[in-house]
Design an enzyme around this catalytic site. Structure first.
Site, mmCIF file in Angstrom:
data_model
loop_
_atom_site.group_PDB
_atom_site.id
_atom_site.type_symbol
_atom_site.label_atom_id
_atom_site.label_comp_id
_atom_site.label_asym_id
_atom_site.label_seq_id
_atom_site.Cartn_x
_atom_site.Cartn_y
_atom_site.Cartn_z
ATOM 1 N N GLU A 240 -47.806 -20.083 31.180
ATOM 2 C CA GLU A 240 -48.159 -18.429 30.790
ATOM 3 C C GLU A 240 -48.492 -18.679 28.584
ATOM 4 O OE1 GLU A 240 -48.796 -15.865 33.205
ATOM 5 O OE2 GLU A 240 -48.070 -16.890 34.195
ATOM 6 N N CYS B 119 -56.117 -24.340 36.645
ATOM 7 C CA CYS B 119 -57.173 -25.345 36.881
ATOM 8 C C CYS B 119 -56.956 -25.686 38.186
ATOM 9 C CB CYS B 119 -56.121 -26.584 35.547
ATOM 10 S SG CYS B 119 -56.903 -28.100 35.701
HETATM 11 ZN ZN LIG Z 1 -52.236 -18.619 36.080
HETATM 12 ZN ZN LIG Z 2 -55.265 -28.458 33.835
#
Ligand SMILES: [Zn+2]
Ligand SMILES: [Zn+2]
Length: 185
Positions: free
Chosen positions: A133, A143
């Site tokens: 966070e 990601c």
């Molecule tokens: Zn997230």
């Molecule tokens: Zn990453």
């Protein structure tokens, strides 16, 4: 005055057993001073009686409002179960616009799932959700690397797989954001 520092805002009284571990890992990962705000009460309007859960966005706003320095990163922490929008629950919620976030520890202990306790895993999960966070507060998105802390986590299995380290690409983004933060001071 702008501040390149991190403030943890507990929505509970007392000293949790993860306090020192979380603080040390955050200092190590982000290289920023970490301080603890005095406990805040859970906002009354954050409770959804029909679900028996608290609204993440209301807690996020309350944590945000406790900020004392512009630019400071604020992380609220609650032990209550939180949800947001159409999701049954969330581990946390963040906004990069105001650099604030909130996490819930409610679903991070094995006891929530009737599994034998594992304190090492519990501590690691709390740091993982906190770092994730805080990554959002610094402008990072999710990601695709399942072992990167910024990977989206929909279950505890996802959280356990990824751990609390950034992949090289995200690490570079975090470092760039932290550099901007320090230059602003
Ligand atoms: Zn997230
Ligand atoms: Zn990453």
């Amino acid at each position: 005055m702008t501040g390149c520092l991190m403030t943890l805002v507990p929505f509970f009284e007392g000293r949790p057993d993860y306090r020192d571990f979380l603080e040390e890992r955050l200092k190590e990962i982000f290289g920023l001073p970490v301080r603890w705000h005095a406990p805040l009460n859970l906002p009354g309007e954050s409770y959804d009686g029909s679900r028996g859960q608290f609204r993440a966005a209301t807690l996020l706003a309350a944590a945000c409002a406790s900020r004392s320095e512009e630019g400071e990163i604020v992380l609220g922490i609650t032990d209550r179960d939180i949800y947001e929008g159409h999701l049954n629950f969330v581990f946390g919620l963040a906004t990069s616009l105001y650099r604030c976030a909130v996490i819930s520890t409610a679903r991070l202990s094995n006891s929530f799932y009737d599994l034998p306790p594992d304190n090492t895993l519990y501590l690691r999960r709390i740091v993982t959700e906190a770092v994730h966070e805080i990554g959002h507060t610094l402008g990072l998105d999710h990601c695709p690397d399942p072992h990167c802390v910024m990977h989206f986590s929909n279950s505890l299995a996802d959280t356990d797989r990824k751990g609390y380290r950034f992949c090289p690409v995200c690490r570079e983004r975090v470092d760039a954001a932290l550099l901007r933060c320090r230059k602003d001071q």
